[in-house]
Scaffold this active site. Structure first.
Site, PDB file in Angstrom:
ATOM      1  N   LYS A   1       0.372  -1.440  -0.095  1.00 35.23           N
ATOM      2  CA  LYS A   1      -0.595  -0.214   0.155  1.00 35.23           C
ATOM      3  C   LYS A   1       0.936   1.034  -0.275  1.00 35.23           C
ATOM      4  O   LYS A   1       0.650   1.860  -0.645  1.00 35.23           O
ATOM      5  CB  LYS A   1      -0.737  -0.235   1.107  1.00 35.23           C
ATOM      6  CG  LYS A   1      -1.472  -0.927   1.076  1.00 35.23           C
ATOM      7  CD  LYS A   1      -3.040  -0.311   2.692  1.00 35.23           C
ATOM      8  CE  LYS A   1      -2.035  -1.004   3.785  1.00 35.23           C
ATOM      9  NZ  LYS A   1      -1.988  -1.850   4.635  1.00 35.23           N
TER      10      LYS A   1
ATOM     11  N   ARG B   1     -10.146   1.476   9.035  1.00 35.90           N
ATOM     12  CA  ARG B   1      -9.157   0.384   9.952  1.00 35.90           C
ATOM     13  C   ARG B   1     -10.537  -0.834  10.083  1.00 35.90           C
ATOM     14  O   ARG B   1     -10.681  -1.486  10.444  1.00 35.90           O
ATOM     15  CB  ARG B   1      -8.353  -0.005  10.368  1.00 35.90           C
ATOM     16  CG  ARG B   1      -7.231  -0.379   9.913  1.00 35.90           C
ATOM     17  CD  ARG B   1      -6.132   0.050  10.670  1.00 35.90           C
ATOM     18  NE  ARG B   1      -4.948  -0.690  10.338  1.00 35.90           N
ATOM     19  CZ  ARG B   1      -3.787  -0.050  10.647  1.00 35.90           C
ATOM     20  NH1 ARG B   1      -3.329   0.847   9.197  1.00 35.90           N
ATOM     21  NH2 ARG B   1      -2.965  -1.237  10.583  1.00 35.90           N
TER      22      ARG B   1
ATOM     23  N   ARG C   1      10.832  -6.831   4.852  1.00 33.83           N
ATOM     24  CA  ARG C   1      10.654  -5.115   5.520  1.00 33.83           C
ATOM     25  C   ARG C   1      11.754  -5.519   6.412  1.00 33.83           C
ATOM     26  O   ARG C   1      12.144  -4.341   7.410  1.00 33.83           O
ATOM     27  CB  ARG C   1       9.506  -4.953   5.226  1.00 33.83           C
ATOM     28  CG  ARG C   1       9.372  -3.905   5.761  1.00 33.83           C
ATOM     29  CD  ARG C   1       8.204  -3.370   4.998  1.00 33.83           C
ATOM     30  NE  ARG C   1       6.976  -3.057   6.160  1.00 33.83           N
ATOM     31  CZ  ARG C   1       6.080  -3.239   6.450  1.00 33.83           C
ATOM     32  NH1 ARG C   1       5.329  -2.625   5.535  1.00 33.83           N
ATOM     33  NH2 ARG C   1       5.466  -3.431   7.047  1.00 33.83           N
TER      34      ARG C   1
ATOM     35  N   ARG D   1      12.018  -2.554  11.277  1.00 34.57           N
ATOM     36  CA  ARG D   1      10.579  -1.321  11.821  1.00 34.57           C
ATOM     37  C   ARG D   1      10.477  -1.931  13.243  1.00 34.57           C
ATOM     38  O   ARG D   1      10.284  -3.607  13.167  1.00 34.57           O
ATOM     39  CB  ARG D   1       9.607  -1.577  10.838  1.00 34.57           C
ATOM     40  CG  ARG D   1       9.741  -0.582  10.268  1.00 34.57           C
ATOM     41  CD  ARG D   1       8.050  -0.455   8.994  1.00 34.57           C
ATOM     42  NE  ARG D   1       7.005  -0.421   9.381  1.00 34.57           N
ATOM     43  CZ  ARG D   1       5.878  -0.614   9.029  1.00 34.57           C
ATOM     44  NH1 ARG D   1       6.088   0.113   8.162  1.00 34.57           N
ATOM     45  NH2 ARG D   1       4.686  -1.043   9.687  1.00 34.57           N
TER      46      ARG D   1
ATOM     47  N   ARG E   1      -1.575  -8.660  13.365  1.00 34.45           N
ATOM     48  CA  ARG E   1      -1.822  -7.716  12.310  1.00 34.45           C
ATOM     49  C   ARG E   1      -2.887  -8.089  11.281  1.00 34.45           C
ATOM     50  O   ARG E   1      -3.766  -7.952  11.224  1.00 34.45           O
ATOM     51  CB  ARG E   1      -1.251  -6.262  11.900  1.00 34.45           C
ATOM     52  CG  ARG E   1      -0.420  -5.605  13.421  1.00 34.45           C
ATOM     53  CD  ARG E   1       1.191  -5.117  12.920  1.00 34.45           C
ATOM     54  NE  ARG E   1       1.532  -4.193  11.739  1.00 34.45           N
ATOM     55  CZ  ARG E   1       2.289  -4.432  11.752  1.00 34.45           C
ATOM     56  NH1 ARG E   1       3.243  -5.266  12.107  1.00 34.45           N
ATOM     57  NH2 ARG E   1       2.495  -3.484  10.321  1.00 34.45           N
TER      58      ARG E   1
HETATM   59  P1  AMP Z   1       0.684   0.948   9.861  1.00 40.42           P
HETATM   60  O1  AMP Z   1       1.773   1.259   9.393  1.00 40.42           O
HETATM   61  O2  AMP Z   1      -1.182   1.517   9.031  1.00 40.42           O
HETATM   62  O3  AMP Z   1       0.467  -0.575  10.118  1.00 40.42           O
HETATM   63  O4  AMP Z   1       0.457   1.607  10.920  1.00 40.42           O
HETATM   64  C1  AMP Z   1       1.136   1.020  12.369  1.00 40.42           C
HETATM   65  C2  AMP Z   1       0.140   1.349  13.293  1.00 40.42           C
HETATM   66  O5  AMP Z   1      -0.561   2.591  13.810  1.00 40.42           O
HETATM   67  C3  AMP Z   1      -1.311   0.179  14.086  1.00 40.42           C
HETATM   68  O6  AMP Z   1      -0.510  -0.815  14.338  1.00 40.42           O
HETATM   69  C4  AMP Z   1      -1.592   0.741  14.180  1.00 40.42           C
HETATM   70  O7  AMP Z   1      -0.830   1.408  16.181  1.00 40.42           O
HETATM   71  C5  AMP Z   1      -1.922   2.420  14.367  1.00 40.42           C
HETATM   72  N1  AMP Z   1      -2.423   2.880  13.453  1.00 40.42           N
HETATM   73  C6  AMP Z   1      -2.910   3.325  12.082  1.00 40.42           C
HETATM   74  N2  AMP Z   1      -4.111   3.374  11.331  1.00 40.42           N
HETATM   75  C7  AMP Z   1      -4.506   3.432  12.407  1.00 40.42           C
HETATM   76  C8  AMP Z   1      -6.151   3.422  12.799  1.00 40.42           C
HETATM   77  N3  AMP Z   1      -6.658   3.318  11.656  1.00 40.42           N
HETATM   78  N4  AMP Z   1      -6.639   2.819  13.280  1.00 40.42           N
HETATM   79  C9  AMP Z   1      -5.763   2.454  14.476  1.00 40.42           C
HETATM   80  N5  AMP Z   1      -5.293   2.660  14.658  1.00 40.42           N
HETATM   81  C10 AMP Z   1      -4.143   2.419  13.394  1.00 40.42           C
END
Ligand code: AMP
Length: 183
Positions: free
Chosen positions: A13, A85, A124, A130, A141
């Site tokens: 993404k 989400r 990654r 990360r 996740r």
């Molecule tokens: P991502 O890089 O999109 O996987 O986001 C990393 C972390 O940020 C996630 O594991 C959540 O803790 C938080 N996060 C990102 N987007 C959201 C969302 N839309 N709602 C809640 N938490 C989020």
């Protein structure tokens, strides 16, 4: 052009959002990047976000997106990556967009098989280090995605907004596929 880019972690993404942002000359808004930036810089928001082990609560996440969408550089469109989400975030986004009178144009869903996703995330994690890319966190996740986020695609399909694109292949080939669907 106002777009959502959706799909499981590891599907690409972020990479595709960056290419689409360049193509359409619009900003990408990644809630994950916003949280990581604030956590790294220990801002008030970062300290609050850090106190949650999984998803950040909707109230905080919705507020961040609302504030970001109101900024000047969003006037000509945007790509949202990592939001919404869950069903409550879909409703919150609907309200924000109705208030701004800026409806969504398309929802791009990238797809890839689970073994492809796991392989990419492992790579990654090794390359970028990360902190949130441990094997346990990755599995968790993906599970949360399947349970809470994947069902949202049905909502957008029912609205006639969904564009499903195969996320396996060469990066430019995939972005070509997406753009040809959108234009
Ligand atoms: P991502 O890089 O999109 O996987 O986001 C990393 C972390 O940020 C996630 O594991 C959540 O803790 C938080 N996060 C990102 N987007 C959201 C969302 N839309 N709602 C809640 N938490 C989020």
């Amino acid at each position: 052009m106002r777009l959502l880019i959706m799909g499981p972690q590891g599907v690409g993404k972020g990479t595709q959002a960056a290419l689409l942002a360049e193509h359409f000359n619009i900003p990408t808004i990644s809630t994950g990047d916003i949280f990581r930036y604030n956590i790294k810089n220990k801002t008030e928001l970062g300290l609050e976000a850090m106190s949650y082990t999984e998803l950040v609560p909707d109230s905080l996440t919705n507020k961040i997106v609302k504030d970001r969408l109101a900024k000047e550089d969003c006037k000509n469109g945007w790509i949202l990556d990592g939001y919404p989400r869950n069903a409550a975030q879909v409703t919150a986004l609907d309200e924000m967009l109705a208030d701004l009178d800026t409806p969504l144009d398309h929802v791009v869903a990238l797809e890839a098989a689970r073994d492809v996703l796991l392989e990419r995330m492992k790579k990654r994690a090794a390359e970028q280090g990360r902190a949130d890319d441990t094997p346990e966190a990755i599995a968790k996740r993906l599970e949360t995605y399947e349970k809470e986020t994947a069902p949202l695609l049905d909502i957008y399909e029912a609205r006639g907004l969904l564009v499903v694109v195969n996320g396996v292949g060469d990066i430019d080939e995939i972005s070509g596929r997406i753009i040809s669907h959108l234009e």
